[in-house]
Design an enzyme around this catalytic site. Sequence first.
Site, PDB file in Angstrom:
ATOM      1  N   GLY A  31     -20.035 -29.157  35.658  1.00  0.00           N
ATOM      2  CA  GLY A  31     -19.700 -28.903  37.053  1.00  0.00           C
ATOM      3  C   GLY A  31     -19.031 -27.551  37.192  1.00  0.00           C
ATOM      4  N   GLN A  47     -13.441 -21.464  40.744  1.00  0.00           N
ATOM      5  CA  GLN A  47     -13.600 -20.998  39.363  1.00  0.00           C
ATOM      6  C   GLN A  47     -14.353 -19.678  39.262  1.00  0.00           C
ATOM      7  OE1 GLN A  47     -15.028 -25.031  37.940  1.00  0.00           O
ATOM      8  NE2 GLN A  47     -13.942 -24.308  36.133  1.00  0.00           N
ATOM      9  N   CYS A 104     -12.877 -28.036  30.621  1.00  0.00           N
ATOM     10  CA  CYS A 104     -13.024 -27.234  31.838  1.00  0.00           C
ATOM     11  C   CYS A 104     -13.459 -25.830  31.453  1.00  0.00           C
ATOM     12  CB  CYS A 104     -11.691 -27.196  32.575  1.00  0.00           C
ATOM     13  SG  CYS A 104     -11.743 -26.259  34.107  1.00  0.00           S
ATOM     14  N   LEU A 105     -14.407 -25.296  32.186  1.00  0.00           N
ATOM     15  CA  LEU A 105     -14.900 -23.949  31.871  1.00  0.00           C
ATOM     16  C   LEU A 105     -13.795 -22.897  32.000  1.00  0.00           C
ATOM     17  CD1 LEU A 105     -18.335 -24.082  33.746  1.00  0.00           C
ATOM     18  CD2 LEU A 105     -17.968 -24.195  31.261  1.00  0.00           C
ATOM     19  N   HIS A 113     -12.770 -34.287  38.945  1.00  0.00           N
ATOM     20  CA  HIS A 113     -12.385 -33.047  38.264  1.00  0.00           C
ATOM     21  C   HIS A 113     -12.666 -31.840  39.172  1.00  0.00           C
ATOM     22  CE1 HIS A 113     -12.049 -30.479  34.515  1.00  0.00           C
ATOM     23  NE2 HIS A 113     -12.611 -29.660  35.385  1.00  0.00           N
ATOM     24  N   GLU A 114     -13.857 -31.811  39.746  1.00  0.00           N
ATOM     25  CA  GLU A 114     -14.231 -30.666  40.591  1.00  0.00           C
ATOM     26  C   GLU A 114     -13.454 -30.671  41.900  1.00  0.00           C
ATOM     27  OE1 GLU A 114     -15.776 -28.380  39.169  1.00  0.00           O
ATOM     28  OE2 GLU A 114     -16.333 -29.646  37.472  1.00  0.00           O
ATOM     29  N   HIS A 126     -10.177 -29.075  41.542  1.00  0.00           N
ATOM     30  CA  HIS A 126     -10.231 -27.604  41.571  1.00  0.00           C
ATOM     31  C   HIS A 126     -10.049 -27.078  42.992  1.00  0.00           C
ATOM     32  CE1 HIS A 126     -11.059 -26.209  37.545  1.00  0.00           C
ATOM     33  NE2 HIS A 126     -12.061 -27.048  37.380  1.00  0.00           N
TER      34      HIS A 126
HETATM   35 NI    NI Z   1     -12.957 -27.568  35.541  1.00  0.00          NI
END
Ligand code: NI
Length: 170
Positions: free
Chosen positions: A47, A52, A94-95, A136-137, A140
Site C-alpha cells: 500500500g 508518503q 512500511c515503505l 495502516h494506510e 498515514h
Molecule cells: Ni506505511
Amino acid sequence: MERDLKICLLGDPVLRERARPVTEINGELKDFIGKMAELMYKVKGLGLAANQVGVLKRVFIMDISQREGKPLLEVYINPEILEAEGETEYEEGCLSIPGYYAKVERFARLWVRAYDLEGNPFERELTGLHAIAFQHEYDHLEGILFIDRLSPLKKELFKKWWKKNAPSRR
Ligand code: NI
C-alpha cells in the site's frame, strides 16, 4: 503537477501531518494516483498513502494480491471507517521505515466508505490482510505511523534500531 514521485522516510515532517480531503476528482488526481501505483508496484509495497510521497491529500492505494501475480489495484479517495470490530495482529512494515517489521494490533473487520477514481462513492467490508492494510494506510492520512502503535519498550528498541539502520540521506 508532481514529476517523479519519491518515498518520504521517517523524519520527514509530511508523514506527521494530517492529509486534507480531496475536493475534486479530476485528470490531475488520476495522473497522480497512476504515478503512485507505478511507484508502489516498483518497490513492491502492499500500500501507499499520498503523504508518503509528500502530498497531503486523503488518498491511498493498496494491492494485497500482488504476491499471487495478479495485480488488483484498490484506490481509496476520502476514505472513512464506518464500523470496526474484532482484533487481529500482523507483522507490519512500511515503505517509509524500510527494513523494520513489528507486530501491531488492529481491528479484524471493517466497514468502510470512500470514493473511487470515477468519483463514485462505495462501501465495502474488509477482513484479514485487507482490513489490516486499510488501517495502516488510513493511519498515514492521519499522520500516524505503525511504530506509534508499539509498546513503550518496543518503541525504545525501535529508536535504537533506526539510529543504526536509517537510510542515509543525500
Ligand atoms: Ni506505511
